[in-house]
Motif scaffolding. Structure first.
Motif, PDB file in Angstrom:
ATOM      1  N   TYR A 206       0.799  -1.223   0.000  1.00  0.00           N
ATOM      2  CA  TYR A 206       0.000   0.000   0.000  1.00  0.00           C
ATOM      3  C   TYR A 206       0.836   1.279   0.000  1.00  0.00           C
ATOM      4  CZ  TYR A 206      -4.061  -2.887   1.077  1.00  0.00           C
ATOM      5  OH  TYR A 206      -5.070  -3.818   1.020  1.00  0.00           O
ATOM      6  N   ASP A 208       2.434   3.057  -2.058  1.00  0.00           N
ATOM      7  CA  ASP A 208       2.249   4.036  -3.131  1.00  0.00           C
ATOM      8  C   ASP A 208       0.787   4.236  -3.502  1.00  0.00           C
ATOM      9  OD1 ASP A 208       5.028   4.608  -3.566  1.00  0.00           O
ATOM     10  OD2 ASP A 208       5.207   2.641  -4.523  1.00  0.00           O
ATOM     11  N   MET A 209      -0.114   3.647  -2.739  1.00  0.00           N
ATOM     12  CA  MET A 209      -1.537   3.735  -3.071  1.00  0.00           C
ATOM     13  C   MET A 209      -2.219   4.870  -2.300  1.00  0.00           C
ATOM     14  SD  MET A 209      -2.769  -0.244  -3.138  1.00  0.00           S
ATOM     15  CE  MET A 209      -1.940  -1.487  -4.118  1.00  0.00           C
ATOM     16  N   GLU A 210      -3.268   5.415  -2.915  1.00  0.00           N
ATOM     17  CA  GLU A 210      -4.090   6.389  -2.214  1.00  0.00           C
ATOM     18  C   GLU A 210      -4.856   5.702  -1.090  1.00  0.00           C
ATOM     19  OE1 GLU A 210      -6.669   8.275  -5.019  1.00  0.00           O
ATOM     20  OE2 GLU A 210      -5.195   9.848  -5.454  1.00  0.00           O
ATOM     21  N   ARG A 211      -5.062   6.435   0.008  1.00  0.00           N
ATOM     22  CA  ARG A 211      -5.801   5.891   1.137  1.00  0.00           C
ATOM     23  C   ARG A 211      -7.297   6.121   0.950  1.00  0.00           C
ATOM     24  NH1 ARG A 211      -1.953   3.861   0.826  1.00  0.00           N
ATOM     25  NH2 ARG A 211      -0.047   4.070   2.046  1.00  0.00           N
ATOM     26  N   GLU A 243     -15.728   5.735   1.158  1.00  0.00           N
ATOM     27  CA  GLU A 243     -15.274   4.487   0.539  1.00  0.00           C
ATOM     28  C   GLU A 243     -15.123   3.320   1.511  1.00  0.00           C
ATOM     29  OE1 GLU A 243     -12.437   6.538  -2.837  1.00  0.00           O
ATOM     30  OE2 GLU A 243     -11.901   6.689  -0.712  1.00  0.00           O
ATOM     31  N   CYS A 424      -0.443   3.707   5.982  1.00  0.00           N
ATOM     32  CA  CYS A 424      -1.773   4.277   5.777  1.00  0.00           C
ATOM     33  C   CYS A 424      -1.798   5.763   6.103  1.00  0.00           C
ATOM     34  CB  CYS A 424      -2.805   3.547   6.627  1.00  0.00           C
ATOM     35  SG  CYS A 424      -2.533   3.718   8.375  1.00  0.00           S
ATOM     36  N   ARG A 426       0.888   7.889   5.252  1.00  0.00           N
ATOM     37  CA  ARG A 426       1.861   8.605   4.449  1.00  0.00           C
ATOM     38  C   ARG A 426       1.639   8.306   2.961  1.00  0.00           C
ATOM     39  NH1 ARG A 426       6.396  10.226   6.736  1.00  0.00           N
ATOM     40  NH2 ARG A 426       7.535   9.807   4.833  1.00  0.00           N
ATOM     41  N   GLY A 428      -0.141   9.540   0.450  1.00  0.00           N
ATOM     42  CA  GLY A 428      -1.469   9.423  -0.126  1.00  0.00           C
ATOM     43  C   GLY A 428      -2.467  10.173   0.733  1.00  0.00           C
ATOM     44  N   ARG A 429      -3.726  10.160   0.340  1.00  0.00           N
ATOM     45  CA  ARG A 429      -4.738  10.841   1.124  1.00  0.00           C
ATOM     46  C   ARG A 429      -5.127   9.992   2.311  1.00  0.00           C
ATOM     47  NH1 ARG A 429     -10.254   9.900  -2.313  1.00  0.00           N
ATOM     48  NH2 ARG A 429      -9.721   7.834  -3.075  1.00  0.00           N
ATOM     49  N   ALA A 430      -5.485  10.620   3.392  1.00  0.00           N
ATOM     50  CA  ALA A 430      -5.877   9.884   4.602  1.00  0.00           C
ATOM     51  C   ALA A 430      -6.930  10.703   5.321  1.00  0.00           C
ATOM     52  CB  ALA A 430      -4.682   9.627   5.499  1.00  0.00           C
TER      53      ALA A 430
END
Length: 435
Positions: A206, A208-211, A243, A424, A426, A428-430
């Motif tokens: 995860y 490099d993935m968006e949160r 989501e 989770c 860092r 990306g969006r959170a």
């Protein structure tokens, strides 16, 4: 223990310097690793008992570094709950200065990091030496300035309450320290750490993935909920485009308040008569992901786990254990305890489709004693607890690599240690919405 890694052998090179104390027959291996793509050196030490006598390690650092004829200021990151990583900068005067934690696990009170900087160093100019300790237990940074302006830095496990028994043929590995140098201020130092953590510490898929944007039921319901009461929240969340729905504290055992059921990781039938999997299916049917709350390191006296296993609770024999937030600490230094918690969580994850785990940890260690250790090994309790916690986490993320883990109030999740938890937060969006 967590440590840096490389994808290819040629991406890093390690120098091992072996030292021997002939009198004690102790052998010390000093590890220095340099990285091809990062201005970073990692340091650690392994101690081996090559003789026939038993020795006790009462203090063992992961690195020592001396500076000559340099005038430094020190930057540390103290803080408090919900006030983490406050920047403190001060001049280093003659004497010994200690920056440490003995809470059992690393904490927002004192982050395991320091930087040595020149007085004119700012964000984009000046020299900065950064040191981050990749460890979630008691830590200690010692900075000593002597009478002729020499400065010595020691970084390692805090020797408070520490004494590791080293029998014949045994060895002890210290945690890593990550060192970096910047000649262009604090910003360059920070970016080096960020890139290094992302490429050489974090293993999660995860990273490099968006949160996902999520909604959590806690402030909406606290402990007062049933499946029927939660469904309108799920429906409203879907309409808002959220989501993921996260079910917080209170779904397990017979937990209607914070006085019970920690350690009983099974469905609370009164709240979920059709089983937790029924709610999970409903959430997924709405096109959302489903998350669940755990606090695996703790135990309530009012729990099935405590009724069957009094010895699982960390406590000093003959003394009343100390509660905090009406909860107590499980002795994770005991393998049987970790195995029990792992099997309980595994049964949930094998029967309910979980996309996300909110991992809470709301108190520090007290009553430091491990029931299955002899008297001359009680100085190992702090470190064994952290190793047990690492082992529990490693099993979970290895067996369930598709679950996204979030640290909530997790005092062990500093920026360099539990890498699979911070992903989770860092890169990306959170956005977390609490109704």
């Amino acid at each position: 223990m967590p440590a840096s890694f490389v994808k290819k052998d040629e991406d890093a090179e390690t120098l091992i310097i072996t030292l021997e104390d002939k009198k004690s027959s102790l052998e010390f291996e000093l590890f220095y690793t340099i990285f091809k793509d990062q201005p970073v050196i990692t340091r650690s030490v392994k101690v081996k008992n090559m003789g026939s006598e038993t020795h006790f390690l009462n203090k063992i650092s992961s690195m020592q570094l001396d500076f000559v004829d340099q005038e430094f200021e020190i930057i540390t990151l103290p803080g408090a709950h919900m006030n983490e990583r406050q920047l403190s900068r001060s001049k280093i005067d003659q004497g010994i200065h200690t920056y440490a934690s003995n809470r059992g696990t690393s904490s927002p009170q004192m982050n395991p990091f320091i930087a040595l900087v020149n007085h004119d160093t700012n964000e984009f100019n000046g020299k900065a030496y950064g040191f981050a300790f990749v460890y979630s237990g008691n830590h200690k940074f010692e900075v000593e300035k002597d009478q002729i302006e020499q400065l010595r830095l020691n970084v390692g496990i805090n020797n408070y309450g520490f004494a590791w028994k080293l029998n014949k043929g045994a060895e002890f590995q210290t945690p890593e320290v990550v060192l970096t140098y910047s000649d262009r201020g604090l910003n360059q130092m920070s970016q080096t750490f960020h890139h290094f953590i992302k490429e050489h510490i974090i293993r999660s898929r995860y990273k490099d993935m968006e949160r996902p944007i999520l909604v959590n039921n806690w402030e909406a319901t606290y402990f007062d909920f049933t499946e029927e009461k939660l469904l309108p929240l799920v429906d409203k969340a879907k309409k808002l485009g959220i989501e993921m729905f996260v079910l917080d504290d209170g779904w397990f055992g017979h937990r209607d308040s914070d006085r019970s059921s920690l350690g009983d990781w099974f469905n609370y039938d009164k709240k979920f008569p059709n089983g937790l999997e029924h709610l999970a299916k409903y959430v997924h049917g709405q096109g959302m992901k489903f998350g669940l709350w755990f606090e695996p390191e703790k135990i309530s006296l009012d729990s099935e786990l405590y009724r069957h296993h009094h010895d699982y609770l960390m406590h000093v024999p003959g003394r009343e254990p100390t509660p905090s937030r009406r909860q107590f600490v499980l002795d994770l230094g005991i393998k049987e305890v970790c195995d029990n918690i792992y099997q309980q969580i595994k049964r949930v994850l094998d029967t309910v489709k979980i996309d996300y785990i909110k991992w809470d940890m709301n108190r520090h260690l007290t009553d430091i004693y491990e029931a299955d250790l002899p008297a001359d090994q009680q100085g190992e309790v702090y470190h064994r607890y952290v190793l047990g916690l690492y082992d529990l986490m490693e099993k979970l993320v290895s067996d369930y690599p598709d679950i996204l883990f979030e640290a909530c109030s997790l005092v062990v999740a500093d920026v360099l240690t539990l890498e699979w938890l911070i992903t989770c937060l860092r890169f990306g969006r959170a956005m977390i919405l609490c109704c």
